[in-house]
Write a protein that holds these residues in place. Structure first.
Motif, PDB file in Angstrom:
ATOM      1  N   ILE A 313      42.463  41.942  34.892  1.00  0.00           N
ATOM      2  CA  ILE A 313      42.611  40.573  35.403  1.00  0.00           C
ATOM      3  C   ILE A 313      41.903  40.424  36.749  1.00  0.00           C
ATOM      4  N   GLY A 316      37.997  40.858  36.220  1.00  0.00           N
ATOM      5  CA  GLY A 316      37.450  39.714  35.515  1.00  0.00           C
ATOM      6  C   GLY A 316      37.461  38.435  36.329  1.00  0.00           C
ATOM      7  N   GLY A 317      38.390  38.317  37.269  1.00  0.00           N
ATOM      8  CA  GLY A 317      38.428  37.130  38.108  1.00  0.00           C
ATOM      9  C   GLY A 317      37.512  37.211  39.318  1.00  0.00           C
TER      10      GLY A 317
END
Length: 324
Positions: A313, A316-317
């Motif tokens: 997370i 990917g952010g």
């Protein structure tokens, strides 16, 4: 630097205009023209006493058009060239496109290898052996399995569609010049009105997705879509506004403005969400291309650290914003 307030409507006046005896004599100010810093930079004696404020305004004719008079502030007086912004935008887009192409190539390569393996003509010895499934066939029966909380998942997807459409339209209107910074509060007003108007899309998406997951309580799902995210935002805003009221700040929103927000929420947004959910739940559910197995496949444990949800997370952010 001194400042004297003149009496105006609905404004508190420290020194009434009609009482000439209470007006202080400003000996340090030059009355022949507008006050500049060079005229007061020297010889300013600090004396204990009341602080008086003053200001002057000098009007000058300008050839700048009305639509372009804020350009000097938006471009920071041309201190930041336009190419810097375009470089950041293009860099971010290239990173996202490159990562998407890389992931697509890896998936296509693995899928092509599995298809070649399954289409291979087997020999007599290979036919006698029991071949185990591998590759995408291991998970094809679990791809379209409903999530752990299908109602909340549908609510979040519907709210995300509502925010996406609202932000996209705001960017389009701002790019076309409808939301001028000269009109204070126009952007906030546009965001609130567009968010309420996009409620029908949120209700349609959440109800349609919830029906695909074989959900039966579509009224409850619609109610969560209409109230959950706006309630969180409104309670947070109300808390900050209450703190501003305690400190008697002028930035606090008055009661009638809050009442208008509630009217916009319950009279416009909530009915639109139910209106969209009515059509979304009447539509036939999405047809899955593969059959979902009754028993979910067990995920191997433990997983490597780079496959942990928290790490994926965060990475990917962060990657799409690496050029900002």
């Amino acid at each position: 630097v001194v400042l004297m307030e003149k009496k105006k409507k609905k404004k508190n006046v420290a020194i009434p205009e009609e009482d000439e005896s209470l007006k202080p004599i400003l000996e340090t100010c030059d009355k022949s023209g507008p006050m500049v810093y060079e005229s007061i930079s020297a010889g300013q004696e600090v004396i204990a006493g009341p602080i008086i404020f003053t200001y002057d305004v000098l009007w000058r004719a300008s050839n700048v058009k009305w639509a372009s008079r804020w350009d000097i502030y938006l471009s920071m007086d041309n201190a930041v060239p336009d190419k810097v912004h375009w470089f950041s935008i293009i860099n971010s887009l290239l990173i996202v496109i490159f990562l998407s192409i890389m992931v697509a190539m890896i998936l296509i390569r693995n899928l092509h290898r599995d298809i070649v393996r399954y289409n291979k003509v087997l020999s007599d010895e290979e036919k006698a052996e029991d071949r185990e499934d591998s590759g995408w066939k291991l998970v094809h029966a679990d791809v379209f399995r409903p999530p752990f909380a299908p109602m909340m998942f549908s609510v979040f997807i519907g709210t995300g569609i509502q925010i996406l459409l609202c932000s996209t339209l705001c960017i389009i209107f701002a790019a076309l010049g409808f939301l001028s910074p000269a009109n204070r509060g126009s952007l906030a007003t546009a965001v609130l009105v567009l968010f309420a108007a996009m409620g029908s899309f949120a209700g349609y998406t959440s109800a349609y997705l919830y029906k695909t997951f074989r959900g039966r309580y579509w009224q409850q799902c619609t109610l969560y879509t209409a109230l959950l995210y706006p309630a969180i935002c409104f309670c947070t805003f109300l808390t900050f506004n209450f703190v501003l009221h305690l400190h008697q700040s002028t930035g606090a929103v008055p009661f009638y403005a809050l009442l208008s927000l509630l009217i916009l929420w319950f009279i416009v947004s909530v009915p639109l969400v139910f209106f969209g959910a009515y059509f979304g739940f009447r539509k036939d559910p999405m047809a899955c291309p593969v059959i979902t197995s009754n028993i979910p496949r067990e995920i191997p444990y433990p997983q490597p650290w780079y496959l942990a949800p928290a790490f994926t997370i965060v990475v990917g952010g962060i990657l799409p914003f690496g050029a900002c």
